[in-house]
Motif scaffolding. Structure first.
Motif, PDB file in Angstrom:
ATOM      1  N   LEU A 198       4.906  -1.767  -8.467  1.00 48.16           N
ATOM      2  CA  LEU A 198       5.838  -0.639  -8.416  1.00 48.16           C
ATOM      3  C   LEU A 198       6.312  -0.395  -6.988  1.00 48.16           C
ATOM      4  O   LEU A 198       7.491  -0.148  -6.740  1.00 48.16           O
ATOM      5  CB  LEU A 198       5.192   0.630  -8.971  1.00 48.16           C
ATOM      6  N   ILE A 199       5.395  -0.479  -6.044  1.00 43.27           N
ATOM      7  CA  ILE A 199       5.751  -0.282  -4.632  1.00 43.27           C
ATOM      8  C   ILE A 199       6.674  -1.404  -4.183  1.00 43.27           C
ATOM      9  O   ILE A 199       7.679  -1.164  -3.511  1.00 43.27           O
ATOM     10  CB  ILE A 199       4.482  -0.221  -3.751  1.00 43.27           C
ATOM     11  N   ASP A 200       6.363  -2.657  -4.571  1.00 50.05           N
ATOM     12  CA  ASP A 200       7.230  -3.788  -4.235  1.00 50.05           C
ATOM     13  C   ASP A 200       8.623  -3.621  -4.836  1.00 50.05           C
ATOM     14  O   ASP A 200       9.627  -3.961  -4.213  1.00 50.05           O
ATOM     15  CB  ASP A 200       6.620  -5.104  -4.729  1.00 50.05           C
ATOM     16  N   ILE A 206       0.404  15.536  -9.223  1.00 46.02           N
ATOM     17  CA  ILE A 206       1.011  14.703  -8.174  1.00 46.02           C
ATOM     18  C   ILE A 206       0.025  13.628  -7.729  1.00 46.02           C
ATOM     19  O   ILE A 206       0.389  12.452  -7.617  1.00 46.02           O
ATOM     20  CB  ILE A 206       1.460  15.559  -6.975  1.00 46.02           C
ATOM     21  N   ARG A 207      -1.209  14.009  -7.486  1.00 45.23           N
ATOM     22  CA  ARG A 207      -2.217  13.030  -7.047  1.00 45.23           C
ATOM     23  C   ARG A 207      -2.463  11.955  -8.099  1.00 45.23           C
ATOM     24  O   ARG A 207      -2.605  10.782  -7.776  1.00 45.23           O
ATOM     25  CB  ARG A 207      -3.521  13.727  -6.708  1.00 45.23           C
ATOM     26  N   THR A 254      -1.793   6.395  -9.408  1.00 46.68           N
ATOM     27  CA  THR A 254      -1.395   5.331 -10.330  1.00 46.68           C
ATOM     28  C   THR A 254      -0.414   4.385  -9.649  1.00 46.68           C
ATOM     29  O   THR A 254      -0.549   3.161  -9.738  1.00 46.68           O
ATOM     30  CB  THR A 254      -0.749   5.924 -11.597  1.00 46.68           C
ATOM     31  N   ILE A 255       0.573   4.947  -8.947  1.00 44.06           N
ATOM     32  CA  ILE A 255       1.541   4.119  -8.221  1.00 44.06           C
ATOM     33  C   ILE A 255       0.835   3.327  -7.130  1.00 44.06           C
ATOM     34  O   ILE A 255       1.123   2.153  -6.906  1.00 44.06           O
ATOM     35  CB  ILE A 255       2.669   4.995  -7.634  1.00 44.06           C
ATOM     36  N   ARG A 279       0.834  -1.198   0.000  1.00 44.60           N
ATOM     37  CA  ARG A 279       0.000   0.000   0.000  1.00 44.60           C
ATOM     38  C   ARG A 279       0.868   1.248   0.000  1.00 44.60           C
ATOM     39  O   ARG A 279       2.000   1.234   0.461  1.00 44.60           O
ATOM     40  CB  ARG A 279      -0.869   0.044   1.250  1.00 44.60           C
ATOM     41  N   LEU A 280       0.270   2.330  -0.445  1.00 43.34           N
ATOM     42  CA  LEU A 280       0.896   3.640  -0.394  1.00 43.34           C
ATOM     43  C   LEU A 280      -0.118   4.594   0.211  1.00 43.34           C
ATOM     44  O   LEU A 280      -1.235   4.731  -0.295  1.00 43.34           O
ATOM     45  CB  LEU A 280       1.289   4.098  -1.800  1.00 43.34           C
TER      46      LEU A 280
END
Length: 183
Positions: free
Chosen positions: A161-163, A148-149, A154-155, A43-44
């Motif tokens: 991408l987070i992994d 930015i949001r 998207t990320i 999660r982000l």
């Protein structure tokens, strides 16, 4: 509001010129938490904060903003948190340290000084700068915040991408406790 320029092309002898409406002293600050738990998608969590000029001259996140962010993360993750963060001066604030020490659901570890390669959130900022923010001349602060949001959303929905940002650090997960990386 200053546009980050990633790369540009032009015919030989014709230097490209990017016109910007004007530099603004207004700023947008973002804190982000990358959250990992074995068996669940990464999660982000991020709250952008626009400088409204009404917070005793402080333009960036205060210790109370980080406290609120951690409380939101605790509610969303519904479990104990192992927090690993860098040595930003606000993270070292006595009030924030006192607050975190009083939470039985929160274990805090500091990264060594000058070790951005161990911080997965630096990978998130890199993705954002190289992707959504590159080669854009923002017309106003709202345009910047929307971009930015959109990039962070998207990320956020692409846990691979987070992994990848975690994998790039060489850190691993404890299978029993969610790990949160903040900046």
């Amino acid at each position: 509001m200053t546009p980050p320029i990633a790369r540009t092309w032009a015919r030989r002898g014709h230097t490209p010129i990017i016109r910007v409406r004007g530099r603004s002293r207004r700023r947008v600050s973002i804190a982000a938490l990358t959250c990992y738990k074995t068996g669940e998608r990464s999660r982000l969590i991020y709250p952008p904060r626009r400088d409204d000029g009404q917070r005793d001259g402080r333009k960036s996140f205060a210790w109370s903003d980080y406290r609120d962010l951690l409380q939101i993360a605790h509610q969303q993750l519904s479990g104990p948190i192992v927090l690993v963060w860098d040595n930003l001066n606000v993270h070292l604030d006595v009030r924030l340290r006192t607050w975190t020490a009083g939470r039985d659901w929160l274990i805090v570890h500091q990264l060594p000084s000058h070790a951005p390669d161990l911080n997965p959130v630096e990978g998130i900022w890199s993705l954002l700068r190289r992707g959504w923010l590159s080669n854009v001349a923002f017309t106003n602060p709202e345009h910047l915040v929307q971009t930015i949001r959109r990039g962070l959303r998207t990320i956020q929905y692409r846990s691979d991408l987070i992994d990848g940002c975690l994998t790039g650090t060489g850190l691993s997960l404890n299978p029993t406790t969610p790990r949160v990386q903040a900046q």
